[in-house]
Write a protein that holds these residues in place. Sequence first.
Motif, PDB file in Angstrom:
ATOM      1  N   GLU A   1     -11.362  -3.723 -37.209  1.00  0.00           N
ATOM      2  CA  GLU A   1     -12.005  -2.421 -37.421  1.00  0.00           C
ATOM      3  C   GLU A   1     -11.553  -1.399 -36.378  1.00  0.00           C
ATOM      4  O   GLU A   1     -11.346  -0.228 -36.677  1.00  0.00           O
ATOM      5  CB  GLU A   1     -13.546  -2.556 -37.352  1.00  0.00           C
ATOM      6  N   VAL A   2     -11.420  -1.862 -35.149  1.00  0.00           N
ATOM      7  CA  VAL A   2     -11.157  -0.932 -34.042  1.00  0.00           C
ATOM      8  C   VAL A   2      -9.878  -1.331 -33.310  1.00  0.00           C
ATOM      9  O   VAL A   2      -9.744  -2.469 -32.863  1.00  0.00           O
ATOM     10  CB  VAL A   2     -12.331  -0.937 -33.036  1.00  0.00           C
TER      11      VAL A   2
ATOM     12  N   TYR B   1      -9.493  -7.843 -32.031  1.00  0.00           N
ATOM     13  CA  TYR B   1      -9.775  -9.204 -32.480  1.00  0.00           C
ATOM     14  C   TYR B   1     -11.241  -9.368 -32.862  1.00  0.00           C
ATOM     15  O   TYR B   1     -11.564  -9.820 -33.953  1.00  0.00           O
ATOM     16  CB  TYR B   1      -9.410 -10.187 -31.369  1.00  0.00           C
ATOM     17  N   ARG B   2     -12.119  -8.974 -31.957  1.00  0.00           N
ATOM     18  CA  ARG B   2     -13.528  -9.263 -32.204  1.00  0.00           C
ATOM     19  C   ARG B   2     -14.132  -8.372 -33.271  1.00  0.00           C
ATOM     20  O   ARG B   2     -15.223  -8.654 -33.773  1.00  0.00           O
ATOM     21  CB  ARG B   2     -14.333  -9.228 -30.903  1.00  0.00           C
ATOM     22  N   THR B   3     -13.475  -7.268 -33.614  1.00  0.00           N
ATOM     23  CA  THR B   3     -13.985  -6.425 -34.692  1.00  0.00           C
ATOM     24  C   THR B   3     -13.220  -6.682 -35.991  1.00  0.00           C
ATOM     25  O   THR B   3     -13.322  -5.904 -36.931  1.00  0.00           O
ATOM     26  CB  THR B   3     -13.893  -4.930 -34.337  1.00  0.00           C
ATOM     27  N   ALA B   4     -12.480  -7.780 -36.040  1.00  0.00           N
ATOM     28  CA  ALA B   4     -11.708  -8.143 -37.239  1.00  0.00           C
ATOM     29  C   ALA B   4     -10.874  -6.962 -37.731  1.00  0.00           C
ATOM     30  O   ALA B   4     -10.799  -6.698 -38.931  1.00  0.00           O
ATOM     31  CB  ALA B   4     -12.635  -8.658 -38.335  1.00  0.00           C
TER      32      ALA B   4
ATOM     33  N   PRO C   1     -20.246  -7.853 -39.724  1.00  0.00           N
ATOM     34  CA  PRO C   1     -19.331  -6.738 -39.469  1.00  0.00           C
ATOM     35  C   PRO C   1     -18.084  -7.184 -38.698  1.00  0.00           C
ATOM     36  O   PRO C   1     -17.015  -6.614 -38.862  1.00  0.00           O
ATOM     37  CB  PRO C   1     -20.149  -5.757 -38.636  1.00  0.00           C
ATOM     38  N   GLY C   2     -18.209  -8.186 -37.859  1.00  0.00           N
ATOM     39  CA  GLY C   2     -17.047  -8.674 -37.109  1.00  0.00           C
ATOM     40  C   GLY C   2     -16.524  -9.987 -37.670  1.00  0.00           C
ATOM     41  O   GLY C   2     -15.809 -10.703 -36.981  1.00  0.00           O
ATOM     42  N   ARG C   3     -16.913 -10.287 -38.904  1.00  0.00           N
ATOM     43  CA  ARG C   3     -16.530 -11.542 -39.573  1.00  0.00           C
ATOM     44  C   ARG C   3     -16.785 -12.752 -38.667  1.00  0.00           C
ATOM     45  O   ARG C   3     -16.015 -13.692 -38.602  1.00  0.00           O
ATOM     46  CB  ARG C   3     -15.073 -11.486 -40.046  1.00  0.00           C
TER      47      ARG C   3
ATOM     48  N   ARG D   1     -16.669 -13.394 -35.554  1.00  0.00           N
ATOM     49  CA  ARG D   1     -15.656 -13.811 -34.579  1.00  0.00           C
ATOM     50  C   ARG D   1     -16.278 -13.983 -33.201  1.00  0.00           C
ATOM     51  O   ARG D   1     -15.879 -14.857 -32.446  1.00  0.00           O
ATOM     52  CB  ARG D   1     -14.513 -12.796 -34.572  1.00  0.00           C
TER      53      ARG D   1
ATOM     54  N   TYR E   1     -10.754  -6.029 -28.338  1.00  0.00           N
ATOM     55  CA  TYR E   1     -11.496  -5.157 -29.276  1.00  0.00           C
ATOM     56  C   TYR E   1     -11.046  -5.335 -30.720  1.00  0.00           C
ATOM     57  O   TYR E   1     -11.855  -5.479 -31.639  1.00  0.00           O
ATOM     58  CB  TYR E   1     -11.378  -3.680 -28.869  1.00  0.00           C
TER      59      TYR E   1
ATOM     60  N   HIS F   1     -19.666  -1.847 -29.665  1.00  0.00           N
ATOM     61  CA  HIS F   1     -19.654  -3.292 -29.841  1.00  0.00           C
ATOM     62  C   HIS F   1     -20.024  -3.982 -28.543  1.00  0.00           C
ATOM     63  O   HIS F   1     -19.397  -3.751 -27.518  1.00  0.00           O
ATOM     64  CB  HIS F   1     -18.278  -3.737 -30.315  1.00  0.00           C
TER      65      HIS F   1
ATOM     66  N   LEU G   1     -12.267   4.069 -28.938  1.00  0.00           N
ATOM     67  CA  LEU G   1     -13.216   3.679 -29.987  1.00  0.00           C
ATOM     68  C   LEU G   1     -13.579   4.871 -30.856  1.00  0.00           C
ATOM     69  O   LEU G   1     -13.844   4.736 -32.041  1.00  0.00           O
ATOM     70  CB  LEU G   1     -14.476   3.076 -29.329  1.00  0.00           C
TER      71      LEU G   1
ATOM     72  N   SER H   1     -20.290  -1.117 -34.602  1.00  0.00           N
ATOM     73  CA  SER H   1     -19.769  -0.439 -35.786  1.00  0.00           C
ATOM     74  C   SER H   1     -19.338   0.961 -35.412  1.00  0.00           C
ATOM     75  O   SER H   1     -20.154   1.757 -34.935  1.00  0.00           O
ATOM     76  CB  SER H   1     -20.853  -0.371 -36.867  1.00  0.00           C
ATOM     77  N   ARG H   2     -18.058   1.223 -35.605  1.00  0.00           N
ATOM     78  CA  ARG H   2     -17.604   2.591 -35.338  1.00  0.00           C
ATOM     79  C   ARG H   2     -18.249   3.544 -36.336  1.00  0.00           C
ATOM     80  O   ARG H   2     -18.650   4.632 -35.978  1.00  0.00           O
ATOM     81  CB  ARG H   2     -16.082   2.653 -35.426  1.00  0.00           C
ATOM     82  N   ARG H   3     -18.345   3.106 -37.592  1.00  0.00           N
ATOM     83  CA  ARG H   3     -18.935   3.964 -38.628  1.00  0.00           C
ATOM     84  C   ARG H   3     -20.375   4.341 -38.273  1.00  0.00           C
ATOM     85  O   ARG H   3     -20.781   5.488 -38.382  1.00  0.00           O
ATOM     86  CB  ARG H   3     -18.927   3.231 -39.976  1.00  0.00           C
TER      87      ARG H   3
END
Lengths: 337, 370
Positions: free
Chosen positions: A116-117, A111-114, B122-124, B126, A109, B141, A80, B134-136
Amino acid sequence: MAKTEAPARTKINYLTALKEAIFEEFERDADLVGMGEDIGLLGGAFGVTDGLLDKFGRDRVFDMPISEAAIVGTACGLCLNGKKVMVEMQFIDFISCGFDQIVNMTATYHYRTAGEVSMPMVIRGPAGGYGGGALYHSQMNEAWFANSPGLKIVCPSTPADAKGLLKSAFRDPNPVMVYEMKELYRRRDIEEEVAVGDDAIVPIGKARVRREGDDVTIVTYGNNVYHALAAADNLASEGFSAEVVDIRSLVPLDEATIKESLAKTNRLVVVNEAPRTCGFAGEILARLAEEAFELLDAPPMRVTRLDTPVPWVKPLETFVLPSVDKITETALRACRY
Amino acid sequence: MRTGKPEDASDNVPQRPSAKLGVQDYKELLNQLYLARYFDVRLIKEKKRGRLKGTLYSSHNQEAVIVGSLFGLQPTDWISPIHRDMPAFFMKDFRSGWRNPERLGMSIQEVCAQVWGRTGSPGRARDNWSHIGSRRAHIVHSTSMLAGTIPAAAGVVLADRLRGENTVALTYNGEGSTAQGVFHEAINFAAVHKLPLVTIIENNHWAYGTPTELEYSQRDFARRADGYGIPGLIADGQDVLDVYDKVMEAVEHARSGQGPSIVECKTFRAYGHGDHDDDRAAKYRPKDEVEDGRKRDPIAVMKEQMVKLGYMTKAEAAMFAAENKGAGEVTDADFPPEVVAYMNEGVEFAVAQPEPPAEEGGMWVFAEGE
């Protein structure tokens, strides 16, 4: 690494091939760290990581407490936050202790972060039976993970594939599970010359035809590739020519190569070491029955472990696991159908 | 005794980190308590009107744990909230300004879009409700597997340490989740490597429908620290300043390289486990216990201290009377207008967003490329 003419190399075994992949990729990628039980000071229970700690130091190689969930979970946090992690399971059987962290945390990970990660994690470990390891040192539990979307799964059967697939796994942005065949680690008769650097790469998701034939296709992976090859010899003496396909990658599965073979042989036998019910052989059979029914002249057949654990002493173990004889017999039935 | 100040909570005021806080800090803390409360009651109301799907795990009466623990963090520190800590997602790094787009926390718009299940999440959208990160913004998560993100929190600060960065991770956990094996595994590992990991135990005395005496053999969950040779602190979870003090003590301990701590915040779950459970909660919780537990509202506790210090008059304290009221009793007029306005910005953004297109359900299983 530049693609130069490789100098002639001595033949190496499966374990050395894995070791070369690990050392080369640790050298290549400073973000790669390793975590596992006894992988540092001891160099791993089987010696796959022997010398890794000395070469790369304590910030890259972590001897972990006996805590599979924490090993995978910490690796997940490292990924991450920009690292790549090699996780060693001392035996693949112990992976059940880290199951939740693999299937619920890591596999989902991306999938659920669309997107991002991503989780550039390699989870590798010695797997499989035929060594008298008994219930908890013999398992093939790959189907648990094939049923968990988000994980890639490979299972090499040769030194070159072991090195090449492991290198690909390290460079993949997804979690990749590498089922290493511990009975092949030091097997002498499969030693071979293996390339160095990028030339050694074997892409994930590509099957390999190990033996060509026209009458029946035997699809398998791991230890059973050798049983299938021996069965093909038996079939030849009965007048049938068997094609042996080593899928090498379960997820993603190279269905095209299997279909190509079926177009030629029209008969399918699939072998896996795991129990019959919901084993990966069943998945291959289902897909081919759905998508290539017209290619089949005989019912597709499976050779699997019985729906039992893997017992210890030899006669019991042999009774439950796939064998050359069982594959031969099943393939003959397919040929004579 | 389930509520009230724990016996070993420090009264040694001059040495407390909060002794350095001024009147503006107190006002900000009180406003944040209002905001956390308003977020919760507003969502309960929206849900009752049928505008929201999914389950709300109310943080009502536990806001001091969230507000007090976040207040002293550095922007780049990591947090790992769970289902009952939803305000933490947008309150992280509030010191950089509630509306500062550079702030290392989520915006109220993002969090509301998530709750409403819209694309602005942030996760659309899902996974549901609190399952975002948020990694940023350095927020791990969250998932449904309780204590399951503690090892990830250990991992992110380990990665920072390997890069020579000195961040701290704060994980939030109900007391029930401390019985999970992964809770032990992660803290054990963190203690071995002296990782800067602070584990907050929100002891609200109920793990869904199971009381603490069926969860742990000791009264104080902070004692779990003893087995790892790390500090186990106890805070009055109704007192935002005491939470701030104990968490800051643990955070400084971590940042100075001395390793992890556990901070148990003794609080009380005012309602059911989730909003689906509000009525049934009366079946398994003694009535007098619930009434006692609701008595020390963190907003009221903070006001009392501010009046005592002369930071607000009694008349000012009476102006926005959100404390000691259930979601059905409280109105917008019980909250400072800036708090209501902030939440409105989030709600307005969320309802204007579309749901994600159906085909996204099949996307992002795997990452592409090397």
